[in-house]
Design an enzyme around this catalytic site. Structure first.
Site, mmCIF file in Angstrom:
data_model
loop_
_atom_site.group_PDB
_atom_site.id
_atom_site.type_symbol
_atom_site.label_atom_id
_atom_site.label_comp_id
_atom_site.label_asym_id
_atom_site.label_seq_id
_atom_site.Cartn_x
_atom_site.Cartn_y
_atom_site.Cartn_z
ATOM 1 N N ASP A 29 -30.011 46.008 6.116
ATOM 2 C CA ASP A 29 -29.028 45.107 5.522
ATOM 3 C C ASP A 29 -27.840 46.012 5.231
ATOM 4 O O ASP A 29 -27.897 46.831 4.310
ATOM 5 C CB ASP A 29 -29.547 44.484 4.222
ATOM 6 C CG ASP A 29 -28.531 43.491 3.672
ATOM 7 O OD1 ASP A 29 -27.329 43.819 3.666
ATOM 8 O OD2 ASP A 29 -28.924 42.389 3.276
ATOM 9 N N HIS A 30 -26.793 45.904 6.017
ATOM 10 C CA HIS A 30 -25.754 46.941 5.925
ATOM 11 C C HIS A 30 -25.048 46.954 4.566
ATOM 12 O O HIS A 30 -24.442 47.953 4.200
ATOM 13 C CB HIS A 30 -24.761 46.849 7.093
ATOM 14 C CG HIS A 30 -23.715 45.791 6.961
ATOM 15 N ND1 HIS A 30 -23.932 44.482 7.275
ATOM 16 C CD2 HIS A 30 -22.425 45.852 6.550
ATOM 17 C CE1 HIS A 30 -22.830 43.784 7.075
ATOM 18 N NE2 HIS A 30 -21.886 44.589 6.634
ATOM 19 N N HIS A 49 -27.334 39.647 2.423
ATOM 20 C CA HIS A 49 -26.376 40.440 1.654
ATOM 21 C C HIS A 49 -26.237 39.960 0.201
ATOM 22 O O HIS A 49 -26.283 40.745 -0.737
ATOM 23 C CB HIS A 49 -24.993 40.397 2.309
ATOM 24 C CG HIS A 49 -24.997 40.717 3.774
ATOM 25 N ND1 HIS A 49 -25.855 41.623 4.338
ATOM 26 C CD2 HIS A 49 -24.236 40.244 4.796
ATOM 27 C CE1 HIS A 49 -25.618 41.702 5.646
ATOM 28 N NE2 HIS A 49 -24.651 40.871 5.941
#
Ligand code: BG6
Length: 515
Positions: free
Chosen positions: A203-204, A266
């Site tokens: 999950d950046h 996010h």
């Protein structure tokens, strides 16, 4: 099959980037599946260049790109050079760039073709032989999600999921699943081949400096903890607004929508970090245990409550940044009767001692007035305003606002006296901005995450039970929305601050922060 040398790899003698030295980065072969795709082009290759520039890659680092496009090693190197020159946050230094590109290899084929894995095994073996020991292996799946189980299965069948004297890891991009059932199925397929300790689900947002700063703010300062609970906090607002449309991604987005695209991953990660109990160590499982407890304390809405707790909407035509843009349903590749949401807002509650009764409002959307990702912690008003006097300009409750992007920083709003003979109060901000406080540019999220995966540090990656808890919150909403095929989907003008229906989620006189 090439002979596999079994000597253990030496510890990397490289100086690591300051602050990233908890686990060494051992010599590694990184295999990127989908290496000619958009993510590799815009993010992964530029991130690798910046790691090379910082001296953060291990002394021996080999990159193997796997993709369908019919081309040779040199063609791929030319594509990689172009990606780095175009998207790196730094102007590439020629020597570093050449050093990185020189050894890159390209393996062509479809992901279900056994020959790809034979060729991979041969190339990995060749690198090991050159080194005289087995390099660690990290497989990065930057492909369309339907290939995740295919690639994991083929790696297992080829015996590439384990190595005699080195670590093997698999990094899996989002989306991890399409709903709870498919996420479970994917977990099952991946964990049939790899151990959980080998799996790194990306999950950046967790790689963003400002998201990690949320933990620093909470756990490196005594100031906030006493008020970080239901006694002092009135509401939390988490906003992820974008001023862009869907670009060329209609095919993906039509199936995803805002809830899957941003909320399930996010935004709920931001919520979990904000609401979790202090972990006893900044260590993968301890941190993820705490996040999981928060996610499990969120009671998903029942079907009957979905309409009271959520709002979905689509952007119509409008003007963004002075440019006229079409509505979602007029975008190329989008059905003219599409019901996919480009905006989603939710009211959630975390049912535990710390948070019971505090509403968590989340909103995200495409083509909104501006790009901003922020978390606003809004405190209760003071119990009695003895200082009230005519001329006060809006006494407001204190707000602690973390701006994740852009203009990264933290601000705390306070009531202050307006200079003059009368006791008049006005809100002012006490704040710091990353750019000016540290005078340095933050690394890109992918730099941190690629390095962590190669080091085997899963702290900033999502665990299997966490993924399922995230989907568990979203699933009933997805299903209620899917079954409702008749109600009108509210529209908002592109460039606006979203649909007015979202205001109805907030009760007790609360209002969304201005976009
Ligand atoms: C991605 C979504 O995960 O995050 C995109 O698929 C979105 O639709 C992007 O635009 C936002 O990321 P960032 O880092 O620009 O906030």
């Amino acid at each position: 099959m090439s002979a596999t040398p079994v000597a253990a790899a030496p510890e990397s003698g490289n100086p690591l980037v300051e602050g990233l030295e908890r686990l060494p980065v051992r010599p590694t072969s990184l295999v990127v599946f989908g290496a000619t795709g958009d993510l590799a082009h815009r993010k992964l290759l530029p991130a690798l260049y910046n790691l090379a520039h910082d001296g953060a890659l291990p002394e021996r680092f080999e990159l193997i790109a796997v993709a369908r496009r019919d081309q040779g090693h040199d063609d791929f190197r030319a594509v990689a050079r172009e990606s780095i020159e175009r998207f790196s946050r730094r102007v590439p230094d020629p020597a570093t760039l050449e050093g990185l590109l020189n050894d890159m290899r390209y393996v062509q084929g479809t992901f279900d073709d056994d020959r790809v894995y034979t060729e991979l095994e041969r190339t990995l073996g060749e690198f090991d032989e050159q080194a005289g020991y087995q390099l660690n292996r990290t497989f990065y799946l930057s492909t369309s999600p339907e290939f995740f189980p295919v690639i994991a299965g083929k790696l297992g069948a080829a015996g590439l999921n384990r190595a005699a004297t080195a670590e093997v890891r698999i990094v899996i991009e989002k989306p991890f699943g399409y709903d709870l059932a498919s996420a479970r199925q994917l977990n099952c397929e991946v964990l049939g081949v790899f151990d959980e300790s080998q799996v790194f689900r990306i999950d950046h947002y967790l790689g963003k400096e400002t998201v990690q700063n949320l933990m620093a703010l909470r756990f490196a300062n005594a100031l906030f903890e006493p008020v970080w609970n239901r006694n002092y906090i009135d509401q939390i607002q988490i906003t992820a607004a974008e001023d862009i449309g869907i670009g060329g991604r209609a095919g993906y987005y039509e199936r995803a929508g805002a809830l899957r695209d941003l909320v399930q991953n996010h935004m709920l990660q931001l919520l979990a970090l904000l609401a979790m109990e202090p972990p006893t160590a900044f260590e993968a499982n301890r941190l993820r245990d705490e996040k999981l407890k928060v996610l499990e304390a969120i009671v998903p809405p029942t079907t009957d409550h979905v309409s009271a707790m959520t709002v979905r909407a689509q952007y119509g035509p409008g003007v963004v940044g002075g440019v006229a843009v079409p509505g979602y349903r007029e975008e190329p590749g989008v059905a003219s009767n599409s019901r996919t949401e480009t905006f989603a807002a939710l009211r959630l509650e975390v049912s535990n001692w710390r948070w019971a009764g505090v509403p968590f409002y989340l909103r995200t959307g495409k083509q909104l007035a501006r790009k901003v990702t922020e978390i606003a912690v809004i405190l209760k008003p003071v119990p009695h305003i003895a200082l009230q006097s005519s001329g006060s300009v809006g006494i407001q409750a204190n707000q602690i606002v973390l701006t994740v992007q852009p203009d990264e920083g933290v601000s705390v709003s306070l009531g202050a006296k307006i200079p003059g003979a009368r006791m008049r109060i006005r809100p002012v901000n006490m704040e710091y901005r990353y750019g000016t406080a540290f005078m340095s540019e933050s690394p890109e999220a992918y730099e941190r995450l690629i390095l962590d995966a190669m080091r085997g540090d899963a702290t900033l990656f999502t665990r299997n039970d966490e993924i399922e808890a995230l989907w568990g919150i979203i699933d009933p909403i997805l299903s209620a929305w899917q079954h409702d095929t008749t109600s009108t989907i509210p529209q908002y003008a592109a460039g606006s601050s979203g649909p007015s229906e979202a205001n109805g989620l907030l009760d007790g006189g609360r209002k969304w922060r201005r976009l």
